[in-house]
Scaffold this active site. Sequence first.
Site, PDB file in Angstrom:
ATOM      1  CE  LYS A  54      62.422  52.309  52.020  1.00 54.03           C
ATOM      2  NZ  LYS A  54      63.485  53.114  52.584  1.00 54.03           N
ATOM      3  CD  GLN A  98      64.874  56.148  53.945  1.00 54.78           C
ATOM      4  OE1 GLN A  98      64.505  54.976  53.915  1.00 54.78           O
ATOM      5  NE2 GLN A  98      64.981  56.879  52.867  1.00 54.78           N
ATOM      6  CG  ASP A 121      69.326  49.695  52.252  1.00 56.51           C
ATOM      7  OD1 ASP A 121      68.584  49.785  51.276  1.00 56.51           O
ATOM      8  OD2 ASP A 121      69.252  50.425  53.258  1.00 56.51           O
TER       9      ASP A 121
HETATM   10  N1  GUN Z   1      67.570  56.762  50.974  1.00 52.84           N
HETATM   11  C1  GUN Z   1      67.273  56.855  49.655  1.00 52.84           C
HETATM   12  N2  GUN Z   1      67.306  55.644  49.061  1.00 52.84           N
HETATM   13  C2  GUN Z   1      67.645  54.764  50.026  1.00 52.84           C
HETATM   14  C3  GUN Z   1      67.811  53.346  50.029  1.00 52.84           C
HETATM   15  O1  GUN Z   1      67.693  52.642  49.012  1.00 52.84           O
HETATM   16  N3  GUN Z   1      68.140  52.811  51.233  1.00 52.84           N
HETATM   17  C4  GUN Z   1      68.315  53.553  52.359  1.00 52.84           C
HETATM   18  N4  GUN Z   1      68.656  52.930  53.486  1.00 52.84           N
HETATM   19  N5  GUN Z   1      68.152  54.866  52.393  1.00 52.84           N
HETATM   20  C5  GUN Z   1      67.812  55.462  51.228  1.00 52.84           C
END
Ligand code: GUN
Length: 297
Positions: A54, A98, A121
């Site tokens: 990311k 996350q 998100d």
């Molecule tokens: N963990 C796995 N996929 C995601 C996601 O799309 N967003 C977040 N915040 N954590 C994750």
Amino acid sequence: MTATRIDGKAFAANVRAQVATHVARLREEHGITPGLAVVLVGEDPASQVYVRNKGKQTAEAGMASFEHKLEMTTPEAELLDLVARLNADPAVHGILVQLPLPDHIDADKVINTIDPAKDVDGFHISNVGLLGTGQKSMVPCTPLGCLMMLRDHLGDLSGLNAVVLGRSNIVGKPMAQLLLGESCTVTIAHSRTRDLPDVVRGADILVAAVGRPQMVPGDWIKPGATVIDVGINRIDKPEGGTRLVGDVDFDSAAAVAGAITPVPGGVGPMTIACLLANTVTACCRAHGLSEPEGLTA
Ligand code: GUN
């Protein structure tokens, strides 16, 4: 194989290029740099890989990337405090905490502390409610990526039978809402669904997001259906080593489907691309500027 292979890797590269164009324009015309803050608590190896990717892709798109890595033992109050500071920081347009979080932290509480306008998100209850009522919201990244690929491949989705396999808050439920918004007839199927093969056989569109390796065989697929495989499962190879597979058995499904996303190289790359798109969208909204076209739901 008769199915068209939907190339998520190429699609995601295209989305990232569009994001980079918008970012350059925001900087040149308005002196604004979109910023994304990512918070990682603990040292889960898969999460570390996601967060690294990311950060890299955010920077490549010309955006500011802020990474906050906290100890596994960080108290909940400290995390809430950090989120509050990021909410107040004008350089931060998107916040992602996350998941999963350690057990001693209430993930719902943390998510619902994020400013909904910065919730890239789309997990905050207010964004969930906005999406469910067809209002402008932040849309969860994986379902948004799936929708973009479906629209690109099929055009108008209205009237099609869509089956979403899986009922998670991250993928299944928002995916179903988005497909309903496209006027599909939507079924959410899951581990307790009766006659699952027959339910799946009715699908013009199948979105599989259950996290069970190769669970859907080709003889569950309606001939000509469009199959979006969200699963990313690591399995052992008979000859040793491991490989990634989806929730759909690719080879048998590809012999029947009209189009299918591979794993890897399908939905996976779209998730981060959509996160970048959501950050640009959040930045434009924060500054009262017109939103990038084609990058929102
Ligand atoms: N963990 C796995 N996929 C995601 C996601 O799309 N967003 C977040 N915040 N954590 C994750």
